[in-house]
Structure formats: structure tokens, C-alpha cells
Design a protein around this motif. Structure first.
Motif, PDB file in Angstrom:
ATOM      1  N   ARG A  91     -16.023   0.630 -16.953  1.00 56.89           N
ATOM      2  CA  ARG A  91     -16.262  -0.711 -17.492  1.00 56.89           C
ATOM      3  C   ARG A  91     -15.158  -1.087 -18.480  1.00 56.89           C
ATOM      4  NH1 ARG A  91     -20.113  -4.570 -18.577  1.00 56.89           N
ATOM      5  NH2 ARG A  91     -21.655  -3.523 -17.263  1.00 56.89           N
ATOM      6  N   LEU A  94     -11.844  -1.643 -16.579  1.00 57.90           N
ATOM      7  CA  LEU A  94     -11.800  -2.912 -15.871  1.00 57.90           C
ATOM      8  C   LEU A  94     -11.633  -4.080 -16.844  1.00 57.90           C
ATOM      9  CD1 LEU A  94     -14.532  -2.336 -13.141  1.00 57.90           C
ATOM     10  CD2 LEU A  94     -12.053  -2.330 -12.839  1.00 57.90           C
ATOM     11  N   PRO A 113     -13.886  -1.662  -2.324  1.00 61.48           N
ATOM     12  CA  PRO A 113     -14.955  -1.031  -3.107  1.00 61.48           C
ATOM     13  C   PRO A 113     -15.506   0.239  -2.474  1.00 61.48           C
ATOM     14  CG  PRO A 113     -15.863  -2.803  -1.790  1.00 61.48           C
ATOM     15  CD  PRO A 113     -14.369  -2.796  -1.520  1.00 61.48           C
ATOM     16  N   TYR A 119     -19.197  -2.984  -8.132  1.00 72.06           N
ATOM     17  CA  TYR A 119     -18.165  -3.913  -8.585  1.00 72.06           C
ATOM     18  C   TYR A 119     -18.701  -5.329  -8.787  1.00 72.06           C
ATOM     19  CZ  TYR A 119     -14.558  -0.397  -8.238  1.00 72.06           C
ATOM     20  OH  TYR A 119     -13.799   0.720  -8.446  1.00 72.06           O
ATOM     21  N   TRP A 124     -16.596  -8.911  -9.288  1.00 73.83           N
ATOM     22  CA  TRP A 124     -15.980  -8.966  -7.962  1.00 73.83           C
ATOM     23  C   TRP A 124     -17.044  -9.289  -6.918  1.00 73.83           C
ATOM     24  CZ3 TRP A 124     -13.595  -6.369 -11.802  1.00 73.83           C
ATOM     25  CH2 TRP A 124     -12.200  -6.368 -11.847  1.00 73.83           C
ATOM     26  N   ARG A 277     -11.911 -11.325  -7.021  1.00 75.38           N
ATOM     27  CA  ARG A 277     -12.416 -11.882  -8.273  1.00 75.38           C
ATOM     28  C   ARG A 277     -11.400 -12.878  -8.813  1.00 75.38           C
ATOM     29  NH1 ARG A 277     -13.430 -11.997 -13.778  1.00 75.38           N
ATOM     30  NH2 ARG A 277     -15.275 -10.853 -14.502  1.00 75.38           N
ATOM     31  N   GLN A 340     -18.844 -14.308  -9.648  1.00 74.62           N
ATOM     32  CA  GLN A 340     -18.830 -13.772  -8.295  1.00 74.62           C
ATOM     33  C   GLN A 340     -19.006 -14.883  -7.270  1.00 74.62           C
ATOM     34  OE1 GLN A 340     -20.684 -12.579 -11.029  1.00 74.62           O
ATOM     35  NE2 GLN A 340     -21.973 -10.989 -10.148  1.00 74.62           N
TER      36      GLN A 340
END
Length: 386
Positions: A91, A94, A113, A119, A124, A277, A340
Motif C-alpha cells: 500500500r 503504491l 494483476p 488492486y 486500478w 488507473r 476505478q
């Protein structure tokens, strides 16, 4: 623990972590390729007392979005040692990487993924799907003569293959620079075969990267622009009926290949492929190629728990295919959605009405329809992997 950009002195630790996490046999056989990948990436890791705990690679790439090139950050090699998992390292990685991508001007990010649900938590969403068609001996294309043009068996490094790829570039696909072509031709495609279709005018217009092993014909890439090119490639597959009993054709699901196969009821397996994303909503809207035959003023309330710069109201006006930021007047209909859904909507993973009917985007019915009419209808496709 600190999250930071890794340097060359961290390569060995990162290489060993990748080998462990992805269960690489004979690591020394992969070291040279790993070094090349390291050199073209921005490598980010979580370290503690000089030890690398988790890491990922950020690839500065570009993609073709409805006829326009957009900078894209590709994420690859996300890995942690098992004892370091479930501690929030990924986390934090990212989050840090999203800030890096924003600073680098990347408008989008792609990744392959290991888990779609994992994700999705970080913003994403599924970008596209791929379909593998498995043809038995009776379903192989017929080895018919080619009416126009000719086929040439070539090396995958033939520069005409690059030209065909660029000519047939579709929405969502990678804009391959010379470095990426070198990565393919001297890596993944080096041991594979290729065939090129030259049309009646003498122009290369379709190609296929393939292998034949254990009497199975398998495609790696199948790129064509019209049915003549596709039929020629099908005929080439059919000519291998003495060498292959089956064929596996893997293509983007958006190609709708079952429509063209000799037997439309060929076994087909479709699975999610890459996720995408939006990195930075405001410049993405301004760069996005809306359809030019409509206009309107729109306000979005976007939720994005990872990238706080996206977690707010966005107001913009669309005219002549371009979006321009505006101020919120107070009487505009407000659409509510998450990052998303916005990504999947704008990139065309599903038709816009799918997201409305599923409740993923909410707002005034007429205003939503006006906005949907401005989004190009092409589905995304991708043939690369990283």
C-alpha cells in the motif's frame, strides 16, 4: 521502514527478492535480462536497516488512447518476502509510486494483476480481456490459396513487423519505442517464429508471432488490419496441418475473433488481462480525446482513497472534443463515482450504460447521457505483457 527510489547498489537485493518471490529457477540465466529491465525502470522499494523488504518497478511507457498518445506508468515486479506481507508495505509502495507517476507526468498506469480484487482497493480496474481460442484438428483453418498478396516467413526482428504494428495500433495498446522493440526481439520473441503478409499493393499489412511445439500451433501476436490479412494468416495456420493437430490463438477479446473463425463454436476462454488507473484526473480530462460532435458542462465527485489529489470535485466544459476546467457554479448536475469506475468508463472496458445500470456512477439521467455521448466507443486492447 522507508520508501524510496532504489539505486544501482540495490540491484542485487532486488534481483534476489524477485527470484525468491516469483520462484525463478537458475537465476543466473535471468540476470542479464533483469539488469536490462532494471536500467529502463524507476525502481522503488521499502527498506529497513539496509535490507530490502518489498519493491516494484515503474516503467515509463506510453499508450494509444483513442488516437492519442498518453504517457503511462507500467507497474511490474511487485514483490515482498512472505514474512513481510500483510504489513501494508505494498500500500505504501503504491501510494509513493502514484506520487512519482504524477510528478513524471504519467496520466495512466497499467499493471498485470495477480489478484484483481487486491488492486481494485488501490484504484486500478480491469482495462481489457484476452481470449484464447483452442482449435481441434477439424477446426483448423483450411489451407486455401491466398487470392491477393503473399506470405513471408521472417525473423521477429524484421523491421516491417514494427511498421505493421504501428500502422495497426488500436486503442489501449502500447506505443512501442525502439527500446521496447529491442526488449521483445532480443528477449521474449527471440526463440519464436514470425510470418508477414504482404498485400496486393506490396505493403506489409499483417503478421503473426508463433511457435509450434508438440503438434500445437500457438500464437503470441496476431496483428491484422482487414479480413484479407486475417484470412492469409489463417491459411498459413492451415498449411501446418501435417505438423499440428491443434492451435491456440490468443488475442484481445475486443477483436471478436470468433466471428471470423471457420467454426464460430470453437472453444474459447476469456479472462481479465491488464488493469488500468487514472493517475491524475485533472490533466487526464484535459488530454482525453472526447468526440467532437457534442458539448456540455459537467461536475464529477470522485472518490480516491489513495491519491488525495483526485479525491474531490472536478468541473469542466467539453467543446470541440476538448475538456477545459471550470469553476463549480452550484446548479450543475453532479456525477458521483470512484476512480476505478471513472477509469473503466473513460477507457471503454464496458459500455457506459453498464456502469449506470450497475449503480457504479450516479447522477442526473439526461446529464449522464449527454456525457456518455462524448466518449468514443472503441474497446481497449493490449498484446504486450510486463
Amino acid at each position: 521502514m522507508t520508501i524510496h527510489r532504489l539505486t544501482d547498489k540495490d540491484f542485487e537485493q532486488a534481483f534476489q527478492l524477485s527470484c525468491y518471490a516469483f520462484q525463478v529457477e537458475n537465476p543466473d540465466d535471468h540476470r542479464q535480462r533483469a539488469q536490462k529491465a532494471w536500467d529502463r525502470s524507476i525502481n522503488i522499494g521499502a527498506t529497513e536497516n539496509g535490507q530490502l523488504l518489498s519493491k516494484l518497478a515503474l516503467l515509463p511507457l506510453a499508450v494509444h488512447i483513442h488516437g492519442k498518445t498518453m504517457p503511462m506508468g507500467g507497474l511490474a515486479g511487485v514483490a515482498s518476502y512472505p514474512e513481510q506481507r500483510r504489513k501494508g508495505h505494498v500500500r505504501q509502495l503504491l501510494g509513493h509510486t502514484l506520487q512519482t507517476m504524477r510528478a513524471e507526468g504519467h496520466l495512466l498506469s497499467y499493471l498485470a494483476p495477480f489478484s484483481v480484487s487486491f488492486y481494485r482497493k488501490f484504484g486500478w480496474e480491469i482495462l481489457c480481456e484476452k481470449t484464447t481460442y483452442t482449435l481441434n484438428a477439424k477446426q483448423l483453418p483450411k489451407p486455401l490459396p491466398i487470392a491477393d498478396g503473399k506470405l513471408e516467413r521472417v525473423d521477429p526482428s524484421d523491421p516491417r513487423i514494427c511498421a505493421v504494428y504501428e500502422k495497426r495500433l488500436c486503442h489501449g495498446m502500447l506505443v512501442r519505442d525502439p527500446q521496447w522493440w529491442d526488449h521483445l526481439q532480443n528477449g521474449a520473441y527471440k526463440a519464436k517464429k514470425a510470418v508477414l503478409y504482404i498485400d496486393a499493393a506490396g505493403e506489409p499489412s499483417a503478421y503473426m508471432i508463433y511457435t509450434i511445439q508438440k503438434r500445437n500451433f500457438t500464437t503470441e501476436e496476431l496483428i491484422f488490419g482487414d479480413q484479407k490479412g486475417l484470412n492469409a494468416l489463417f491459411a498459413f495456420i492451415g498449411q501446418h496441418d501435417s505438423m499440428a493437430d491443434t492451435a491456440e490463438l490468443t488475442v484481445p477479446a475486443a477483436e471478436g475473433l470468433s466471428y471470423f473463425l471457420p467454426d464460430a463454436k470453437t472453444k474459447a476462454e476469456t479472462i481479465p488481462y491488464f488493469m488500468a488507473r487514472i493517475v491524475d484526473v485533472a490533466p487526464f480530462f484535459q488530454a482525453y480525446p472526447f468526440l467532437a460532435d457534442g458539448q456540455g458542462d459537467f461536475v464529477f465527485r470522485i472518490s480516491d482513497p489513495v491519491a488525495e489529489w483526485n479525491d474531490r470535485l472536478f468541473a469542466f466544459s467539453v467543446k470541440n472534443g476538448k475538456a477545459h476546467p471550470t469553476t463549480v457554479g452550484g446548479d450543475e448536475p453532479v456525477f458521483e463515482t470512484d476512480i476505478q469506475t471513472l477509469t473503466a468508463l473513460m477507457l471503454g472496458y464496458q459500455r457506459p450504460t453498464f456502469f449506470k445500470h450497475a449503480g457504479f456512477i450516479q447522477g442526473d439521467e439526461k446529464a449522464l447521457q449527454d456525457f456518455f455521448r462524448l466518449i468514443p466507443g472503441e474497446q481497449p486492447a493490449l498484446v504486450d505483457f510486463f
